[in-house]
Design an enzyme around this catalytic site. Structure first.
Site, PDB file in Angstrom:
ATOM      1  CG  ASN A   8      -1.873   1.147   1.264  1.00  0.00           C
ATOM      2  OD1 ASN A   8      -1.777   2.068   0.449  1.00  0.00           O
ATOM      3  ND2 ASN A   8      -2.807   1.123   2.200  1.00  0.00           N
ATOM      4  CE  LYS A  15      -0.805   1.760   6.722  1.00  0.00           C
ATOM      5  NZ  LYS A  15      -2.237   1.914   6.749  1.00  0.00           N
ATOM      6  NE  ARG A  88      -6.281   1.464  -0.163  1.00  0.00           N
ATOM      7  CZ  ARG A  88      -6.408   2.559   0.545  1.00  0.00           C
ATOM      8  NH1 ARG A  88      -5.367   3.091   1.143  1.00  0.00           N
ATOM      9  NH2 ARG A  88      -7.568   3.139   0.679  1.00  0.00           N
ATOM     10  CG  HIS A 177     -13.182   2.532   3.185  1.00  0.00           C
ATOM     11  ND1 HIS A 177     -13.947   3.483   3.811  1.00  0.00           N
ATOM     12  CD2 HIS A 177     -11.902   2.791   3.542  1.00  0.00           C
ATOM     13  CE1 HIS A 177     -13.181   4.290   4.501  1.00  0.00           C
ATOM     14  NE2 HIS A 177     -11.930   3.885   4.355  1.00  0.00           N
ATOM     15  CG  HIS A 205     -14.067   0.681   6.704  1.00  0.00           C
ATOM     16  ND1 HIS A 205     -13.254  -0.377   6.427  1.00  0.00           N
ATOM     17  CD2 HIS A 205     -13.247   1.695   7.086  1.00  0.00           C
ATOM     18  CE1 HIS A 205     -11.995  -0.036   6.639  1.00  0.00           C
ATOM     19  NE2 HIS A 205     -11.964   1.229   7.035  1.00  0.00           N
ATOM     20  CG  ASN A 208      -7.924   8.160  11.477  1.00  0.00           C
ATOM     21  OD1 ASN A 208      -8.448   8.768  12.420  1.00  0.00           O
ATOM     22  ND2 ASN A 208      -6.715   7.637  11.533  1.00  0.00           N
ATOM     23  N   GLY A 209     -10.887   7.434   8.196  1.00  0.00           N
ATOM     24  CA  GLY A 209     -11.852   7.617   7.123  1.00  0.00           C
ATOM     25  C   GLY A 209     -12.979   6.635   7.407  1.00  0.00           C
ATOM     26  NE  ARG A 238     -10.838  12.134   4.274  1.00  0.00           N
ATOM     27  CZ  ARG A 238     -10.638  10.829   4.162  1.00  0.00           C
ATOM     28  NH1 ARG A 238     -11.671   9.990   4.158  1.00  0.00           N
ATOM     29  NH2 ARG A 238      -9.424  10.345   4.014  1.00  0.00           N
ATOM     30  N   GLY A 328     -10.974   0.598  12.766  1.00  0.00           N
ATOM     31  CA  GLY A 328     -10.487   0.869  14.126  1.00  0.00           C
ATOM     32  C   GLY A 328     -11.600   1.194  15.112  1.00  0.00           C
ATOM     33  CD  GLU A 331     -11.562  -4.261  13.040  1.00  0.00           C
ATOM     34  OE1 GLU A 331     -10.540  -4.563  13.676  1.00  0.00           O
ATOM     35  OE2 GLU A 331     -11.563  -4.073  11.803  1.00  0.00           O
ATOM     36  CD  GLU A 383      -8.793  -1.989   3.889  1.00  0.00           C
ATOM     37  OE1 GLU A 383      -8.300  -1.778   5.017  1.00  0.00           O
ATOM     38  OE2 GLU A 383      -9.186  -1.083   3.143  1.00  0.00           O
TER      39      GLU A 383
HETATM   40  P1  ADP Z   1      -7.395   4.264   9.294  1.00  0.00           P
HETATM   41  O1  ADP Z   1      -8.683   4.686   8.643  1.00  0.00           O
HETATM   42  O2  ADP Z   1      -6.360   5.338   9.292  1.00  0.00           O
HETATM   43  O3  ADP Z   1      -6.901   2.891   8.878  1.00  0.00           O
HETATM   44  P2  ADP Z   1      -8.145   2.982  11.790  1.00  0.00           P
HETATM   45  O4  ADP Z   1      -9.034   1.978  11.134  1.00  0.00           O
HETATM   46  O5  ADP Z   1      -6.944   2.501  12.513  1.00  0.00           O
HETATM   47  O6  ADP Z   1      -7.767   4.172  10.843  1.00  0.00           O
HETATM   48  O7  ADP Z   1      -9.069   3.774  12.849  1.00  0.00           O
HETATM   49  C1  ADP Z   1      -8.588   4.813  13.638  1.00  0.00           C
HETATM   50  C2  ADP Z   1      -9.653   5.127  14.707  1.00  0.00           C
HETATM   51  O8  ADP Z   1      -9.918   3.913  15.422  1.00  0.00           O
HETATM   52  C3  ADP Z   1      -9.223   6.154  15.738  1.00  0.00           C
HETATM   53  O9  ADP Z   1     -10.305   7.042  16.009  1.00  0.00           O
HETATM   54  C4  ADP Z   1      -8.907   5.326  16.963  1.00  0.00           C
HETATM   55  O10 ADP Z   1      -9.217   6.017  18.135  1.00  0.00           O
HETATM   56  C5  ADP Z   1      -9.812   4.125  16.811  1.00  0.00           C
HETATM   57  N1  ADP Z   1      -9.202   2.942  17.430  1.00  0.00           N
HETATM   58  C6  ADP Z   1      -8.190   2.195  16.932  1.00  0.00           C
HETATM   59  N2  ADP Z   1      -7.845   1.214  17.800  1.00  0.00           N
HETATM   60  C7  ADP Z   1      -8.663   1.340  18.859  1.00  0.00           C
HETATM   61  C8  ADP Z   1      -8.809   0.638  20.101  1.00  0.00           C
HETATM   62  N3  ADP Z   1      -8.055  -0.413  20.395  1.00  0.00           N
HETATM   63  N4  ADP Z   1      -9.772   1.065  20.950  1.00  0.00           N
HETATM   64  C9  ADP Z   1     -10.557   2.112  20.643  1.00  0.00           C
HETATM   65  N5  ADP Z   1     -10.454   2.833  19.500  1.00  0.00           N
HETATM   66  C10 ADP Z   1      -9.532   2.452  18.615  1.00  0.00           C
END
Ligand code: ADP
Length: 394
Positions: A8, A15, A88, A177, A205, A208-209, A238, A328, A331, A383
């Site tokens: 990626n 990555k 990706r 996504h 999903h 962050n995004g 965003r 993130g 889950e 992914e």
């Molecule tokens: P990206 O879209 O950059 O891949 P992620 O899927 O890692 O981002 O999601 C980031 C978000 O998920 C952040 O808001 C973070 O606080 C939250 N997050 C990630 N891990 C945890 C965790 N173990 N517990 C609670 N929130 C989490």
């Protein structure tokens, strides 16, 4: 032993994940961050973590370092073992409706699509170009974030603007996504033992995004991201959907141009903008726990956007079997899941609270009771695995 390397390639990071094939066994993974300056190379395997800090000026230097380190750590004996590199790629436009082996002509097309995804496609294509040079005997396979969404019907992807904007300029909903949405939908079908064709799923999903995707008849019915990832629900930084006139209005108010306002909508809005504190859910959860009213309101606003979108998608699908959470936040954040499901009272969803809040559970799991009208899954997205799976088709 043949291996598939998943890449990626972003504008300043790269990555990677290496699989032993055909058993999809993860050999190692890692990231090279801050390419272009004092960079950080992280390689993880067998519970070990190796870090190198050095100046890495270009992606080519970064990739050379990666290949060198794979050999040094004896994760591969010979570069020829890497027979496939799965990349990706964010934007496939209407040209790429499925994954493809990249040749010179297709690489050119991926570069041309950078018009639609300036931040991403060039970096993705640069990564492919370097691997085509460094591993000339490997297949380079592009897997597009937009690909799954190409199954959307026209009424989901055409905007009510002059039709020539679509015909001449490619203005339409592409969605993002897609690789994650496809992985989660197929995983649920597999775990349920029900063909995907027979399930109506809304996958959330939330990272962050963030994007939502309604899946019916094993196709995407609609999704929340649009021409770009700025559209849809509220995200970390965003805004998601807003009245488009706000752009002109705030440009005048702040004496800024359209590009500056769009930058604010991408980078200084969402959870960060509203909370005036952080884009990270974990920081906000701590503040909310301390009773900070703005942090609590930020969660309420986030959930409201989710609920409105889920309701609209269920109406369009004419029913709903499954809601799934991934990414993130999806889950890991039990509070956002609970607030969202509680607000969807209409669907008579019965949460199993003990499973929902149990933070020691990390496997894919159902968080509703047996008599819930809609089943809710939490699925760990993967992914890279989905890209490896796509690469295996060739
Ligand atoms: P990206 O879209 O950059 O891949 P992620 O899927 O890692 O981002 O999601 C980031 C978000 O998920 C952040 O808001 C973070 O606080 C939250 N997050 C990630 N891990 C945890 C965790 N173990 N517990 C609670 N929130 C989490």
């Amino acid at each position: 032993m043949r291996k598939t390397l998943i890449i990626n390639s972003g504008s300043s990071s790269l990555k990677f994940k290496l699989y032993n094939m055909p058993q999809y066994e993860v050999i190692c993974e890692g990231i090279i961050e801050r390419i272009g300056q004092e960079a950080n190379f992280v390689l993880k395997y067998q519970k070990q973590k190796h870090v190198i800090e050095q100046t890495i000026i270009t992606h080519e230097v970064a990739i050379n370092l990666l290949l060198e380190q794979l050999k040094k750590h004896k994760l591969i004996d010979d570069l020829a073992e890497i027979t496939k590199v799965g990349h990706r790629v964010v934007q496939g436009g209407e040209i790429f409706t499925s994954s493809t082996i990249v040749n010179e002509q297709k690489l050119e097309q991926i570069y041309e699509l950078q018009k639609l995804a300036p931040l991403h496609n060039k970096a993705n294509a640069d990564g492919i170009k370097i691997f085509m040079k460094l591993l000339p005997n490997a297949q380079n396979i592009a897997v597009f974030d937009t690909e799954f969404h190409q199954s959307m019907p026209k009424e989901s992807y055409i905007y009510p603007v002059p039709y020539s904007w679509y015909k001449k300029h490619g203005v339409r909903r592409y969605g993002m996504h897609g690789t994650s949405h496809k992985f989660v939908a197929n995983k649920i079908s597999q775990l349920e033992g029900v063909p995907l064709e027979d399930l109506k799923i809304i996958n959330c999903h939330l990272g962050n995004g963030a994007s939502l995707c309604a899946i019916k008849d094993a196709k995407v019915l609609t999704t929340s991201m649009g021409l770009t990832p700025l559209a849809g629900i509220m995200m970390g930084t965003r805004s998601g959907d807003i009245d488009p006139s706000i752009i002109e209005y705030m440009a005048k108010e702040l004496n800024k141009d359209v590009f500056e306002i769009t930058h604010i909508l991408n980078n200084e809005s969402g959870m960060l903008g509203v909370s005036e504190f952080s884009n990270d859910c974990r920081d906000l959860a701590k503040k909310a726990d301390d009773g900070d009213m703005q942090a609590i309101f930020t969660f309420e606003l986030y959930v409201t956007r989710l609920v409105e979108t889920i309701g609209a998608y269920a109406a369009r699908m004419g029913g709903l079997d499954i809601i799934s959470f991934t990414g993130g936040i999806g889950e890991n954040n039990a509070l956002i899941r609970k607030m969202t499901l509680d607000a969807l009272d209409l669907f008579n969803i019965k949460i199993d609270n003990s499973i929902n809040i149990n933070s020691t559970l990390h496997d894919d799991r159902v968080i509703t009771l047996d008599d819930s009208s809609v089943k809710v899954w939490v699925v760990n997205t993967d992914e890279e695995y989905q890209i490896a799976l796509e690469a295996e088709k060739f």
